[in-house]
Scaffold this active site. Structure first.
Site, PDB file in Angstrom:
ATOM      1  N   THR A 226       0.825  -1.203   0.000  1.00 35.30           N
ATOM      2  CA  THR A 226       0.000   0.000   0.000  1.00 35.30           C
ATOM      3  C   THR A 226       0.852   1.243   0.000  1.00 35.30           C
ATOM      4  OG1 THR A 226      -1.844   1.139   1.070  1.00 35.30           O
ATOM      5  CG2 THR A 226      -0.207   0.192   2.537  1.00 35.30           C
ATOM      6  N   LYS A 227       0.257   2.320  -0.560  1.00 37.29           N
ATOM      7  CA  LYS A 227       0.874   3.644  -0.456  1.00 37.29           C
ATOM      8  C   LYS A 227      -0.118   4.582   0.207  1.00 37.29           C
ATOM      9  CE  LYS A 227       4.334   3.934  -4.071  1.00 37.29           C
ATOM     10  NZ  LYS A 227       4.677   4.649  -5.318  1.00 37.29           N
ATOM     11  N   ASN A 228      -0.992   4.033   1.005  1.00 38.41           N
ATOM     12  CA  ASN A 228      -1.987   4.845   1.722  1.00 38.41           C
ATOM     13  C   ASN A 228      -1.583   4.876   3.200  1.00 38.41           C
ATOM     14  OD1 ASN A 228      -4.272   5.421   3.369  1.00 38.41           O
ATOM     15  ND2 ASN A 228      -5.607   5.119   1.598  1.00 38.41           N
ATOM     16  N   ARG A 229      -1.191   6.072   3.678  1.00 39.88           N
ATOM     17  CA  ARG A 229      -0.690   6.173   5.055  1.00 39.88           C
ATOM     18  C   ARG A 229      -1.790   5.926   6.090  1.00 39.88           C
ATOM     19  NH1 ARG A 229       4.570   7.611   4.675  1.00 39.88           N
ATOM     20  NH2 ARG A 229       5.157   8.853   2.859  1.00 39.88           N
TER      21      ARG A 229
ATOM     22  N   ASP B 296      -7.540  -4.033  -0.759  1.00 39.48           N
ATOM     23  CA  ASP B 296      -8.330  -3.164  -1.631  1.00 39.48           C
ATOM     24  C   ASP B 296      -9.679  -2.990  -0.966  1.00 39.48           C
ATOM     25  OD1 ASP B 296      -7.919  -1.796  -4.300  1.00 39.48           O
ATOM     26  OD2 ASP B 296      -9.967  -2.543  -4.469  1.00 39.48           O
ATOM     27  N   SER B 297     -10.081  -1.750  -0.856  1.00 43.68           N
ATOM     28  CA  SER B 297     -11.246  -1.468  -0.018  1.00 43.68           C
ATOM     29  C   SER B 297     -12.018  -0.274  -0.536  1.00 43.68           C
ATOM     30  CB  SER B 297     -10.767  -1.221   1.416  1.00 43.68           C
ATOM     31  OG  SER B 297      -9.656  -0.345   1.413  1.00 43.68           O
TER      32      SER B 297
ATOM     33  N   PHE C 177      -9.142   8.224   8.010  1.00 41.42           N
ATOM     34  CA  PHE C 177      -8.851   8.799   6.695  1.00 41.42           C
ATOM     35  C   PHE C 177     -10.060   8.591   5.799  1.00 41.42           C
ATOM     36  CE2 PHE C 177      -8.223   5.029   4.002  1.00 41.42           C
ATOM     37  CZ  PHE C 177      -8.155   4.037   4.955  1.00 41.42           C
TER      38      PHE C 177
ATOM     39  N   ASP D 111     -14.061   8.340   6.582  1.00 46.19           N
ATOM     40  CA  ASP D 111     -14.328   8.107   8.011  1.00 46.19           C
ATOM     41  C   ASP D 111     -15.164   9.218   8.678  1.00 46.19           C
ATOM     42  OD1 ASP D 111     -13.186   5.617   8.142  1.00 46.19           O
ATOM     43  OD2 ASP D 111     -11.247   6.309   8.894  1.00 46.19           O
TER      44      ASP D 111
ATOM     45  N   HIS E 240     -14.090  -2.884   8.692  1.00 46.42           N
ATOM     46  CA  HIS E 240     -13.950  -3.827   7.579  1.00 46.42           C
ATOM     47  C   HIS E 240     -12.529  -4.400   7.551  1.00 46.42           C
ATOM     48  CE1 HIS E 240     -12.838   0.190   6.643  1.00 46.42           C
ATOM     49  NE2 HIS E 240     -12.472  -0.026   5.402  1.00 46.42           N
TER      50      HIS E 240
END
Ligand code: CZF
Ligand code: MG
Length: 197
Positions: free
Chosen positions: A8-11, A70-71, A152, A155, A180
């Site tokens: 992932t590149k999502n902090r 993946d969400s 993030f 939310d 989730h």
């Protein structure tokens, strides 16, 4: 310390994973650490396809076991949108613009019809490992305005009825207990002994 590699590149996601894996004694490593220049194009049409794509691509590049997430958010009154396109609904990874677009599209929709769920597919891939996917979800209601500053993505507009708070009003640990992503990670943890035998 044992490491778990997340494609992932999502902090924001990375923080969610840290809240769940640190107590288990794992250090969370992301693409920022191991493949900062790599871009994996999400060409799938389902969460599962994209999770498998991300896990297998990074695993092949590194030669190690990798987990990918993946969400997204599925809103009933929007026929499941933004769904797989959650990150790029209004602008590419522009959380604020994405929230504005969801609220705009739900204008005038009464509370009882604002039901939604977060969905997460986790894929684990590795050398000598058959790629495996697990799923998690979390039910909620889309608020009319933002509440809270944690988390993030969507939310701040996702109300969790069982806790009577918005997702962004929960601590990382509280979010992990019901989210989730948390639900999917617990399923993966149950499978790990058989997968890694
Ligand atoms: O409020 C939220 N709380 C969450 O817990 C959550 N989980 C997913 N999402 C949304 O869905 C996209 C995923 O898209 P996605 O799986 O492609 O991830 P991403 O592109 O952000 O990072 P990467 O892991 O692919 O590098 C994200 O950007 C968000 O918009 C969430 N929003
Ligand atoms: Mg993505």
């Amino acid at each position: 310390m044992k490491q778990v590699v997340i494609a992932t590149k999502n902090r924001g996601k990375a923080k969610d994973f840290e809240a769940l894996f640190t107590p288990l004694g794992y250090e969370v490593v992301t693409m920022f650490d191991v493949a900062p220049d790599m871009e994996i194009e999400e060409t799938g049409t389902t969460f599962e396809e994209n999770a498998v794509l991300k896990a297998e691509t990074l695993s092949k590049a590194l030669g190690t076991i990798v987990i990918a997430d993946d969400s997204g958010l599925a809103v009933d009154a929007l026929d499941g949108a933004p769904g797989v396109y959650s990150a790029r609904y209004a602008g590419d990874h522009d959380d604020e613009a994405n929230i504005v677009k969801v609220l705009e599209n739900l204008k005038g929709v009464p509370e009882e019809e604002r039901t939604a769920r977060f969905m997460c597919a986790l894929a684990i891939a590795g050398p000598e490992l058959e790629t495996t996917t697990v799923f998690g979800s979390c039910e909620g209601v889309i608020l009319e305005e933002k509440r809270g500053t944690n988390g993030f993505g969507y939310d701040p507009i996702f109300f969790v009825p069982e806790l009577n708070r918005a997702m962004a009003e929960l601590s990382p640990e509280e979010k992990g207990a019901i989210s989730h992503r948390g639900n999917a990670i617990r399923k993966l943890a149950d499978l790990l002994p058989t997968l890694l035998h």
